[in-house]
Design an enzyme around this catalytic site. Sequence first.
Site, PDB file in Angstrom:
ATOM      1  N   GLU A 152       0.982  -1.496  -0.149  1.00 42.56           N
ATOM      2  CA  GLU A 152      -0.106  -0.205  -0.018  1.00 42.56           C
ATOM      3  C   GLU A 152       0.986   1.278   0.090  1.00 42.56           C
ATOM      4  OE1 GLU A 152      -4.568  -1.808   1.508  1.00 42.56           O
ATOM      5  OE2 GLU A 152      -2.928  -0.083   3.012  1.00 42.56           O
ATOM      6  N   ASN A 197      -2.211 -15.232   0.116  1.00 40.92           N
ATOM      7  CA  ASN A 197      -3.066 -15.974  -0.294  1.00 40.92           C
ATOM      8  C   ASN A 197      -2.994 -16.745  -1.580  1.00 40.92           C
ATOM      9  OD1 ASN A 197      -5.068 -15.229  -2.546  1.00 40.92           O
ATOM     10  ND2 ASN A 197      -5.971 -14.280  -1.538  1.00 40.92           N
ATOM     11  N   LEU A 239      -5.444 -19.469   3.307  1.00 38.21           N
ATOM     12  CA  LEU A 239      -6.531 -20.876   2.706  1.00 38.21           C
ATOM     13  C   LEU A 239      -8.007 -19.567   3.625  1.00 38.21           C
ATOM     14  CD1 LEU A 239      -5.399 -24.364   2.576  1.00 38.21           C
ATOM     15  CD2 LEU A 239      -4.881 -22.549   1.207  1.00 38.21           C
ATOM     16  N   ASP A 276      -4.600  -8.832   8.149  1.00 37.59           N
ATOM     17  CA  ASP A 276      -3.414  -8.206   8.422  1.00 37.59           C
ATOM     18  C   ASP A 276      -3.161  -8.948  10.711  1.00 37.59           C
ATOM     19  OD1 ASP A 276      -3.561  -6.482   6.712  1.00 37.59           O
ATOM     20  OD2 ASP A 276      -4.931  -5.196   7.550  1.00 37.59           O
TER      21      ASP A 276
END
Length: 330
Positions: A152, A197, A239, A276
């Site tokens: 970010e 992920n 996952l 996070d």
Amino acid sequence: MSAAEILSALDRIHGTVSVIGSMNADYTVTAQRLPGPGETITGGPLQLLPGGKSGNQAAAAARIGATVQMFGAVGSDNNADFLLGALGEAGVNTTHVRRVLGPSGTTVITVDAHGENTIVYSPGSNAQVTVDYVESVRDALTHSTVLGLCLESPIETVTAAARMCHEAGVKVLLNDSPFTPSLPAELIEASDILLVNEHEMAQLLGIDEPENDDWDSFDWWHALDELRGFGFEQAIVTLGGDGSVVLDGTADDPEHRVQRIAPVRVKAVDTTGCGDSFMGTVLAGLSSGLALSESAELASYVSAYAATGYGAQASYGNAAQIREAFASAE
């Protein structure tokens, strides 16, 4: 291992962590369901909550006992003091956060009745975290054992921070989120561990996803080989509600090179910031000498706890709260 055995790792959290990146004011509203394209629906009261991927990760690590320094930029608006105050309350050192003209980073979040969300991100001051700024905080940034990075912030800034810390012997954990499939070679070379992920992993490595999302039958050994060819020896692949997989090409015992981490089941009310809190826990664990798999196991519980509350940082627990929540878990 039992929940108590995994959570006993909280007693060993003591390490030092640096996190550089985003801090956002999260404008959050809950609704029965998420709106479709062009649709207007009625939601509940609007809440202003502290967030930003990097700020969340720093807060999560600090709440469970790590010594955490935050690096980045806030704006000249009222949200700046709000964000710094929330991080300070979590135990994060914000001495080196820069203030710049203009708005702080913000997100607009909608959460449905099942805890799923949609997020729109406006970088604001986060876009002003420059390479020059990284150079100006070099001594403080490299003072920790582990550095946490996400995307970010401008990619050249993330790369500069990774290179600087890598050269200083600081372990670098890179969260490829918001996801980009084209990481700079210099950033890959300077990062020690990747966190993504399952869908991000497949796209990043050019691997076909299993039919019907059947990740239980997926060839994780092939994924490890592809990961190492891509430039990472270690990774955690999350996952969602099905736990995570630790890929560790550095493990001496072949049985430890692919390890499935079981999910922790809770009644989720809001999944905002859960990823996070997972990342922040891994940072805290690695900085304290925990193995990658131990850190991931602990992170499963910490992030599951976060899913039981609303918001990102607002839902994060300290060590005592997390222990109490899972005291009766099998």
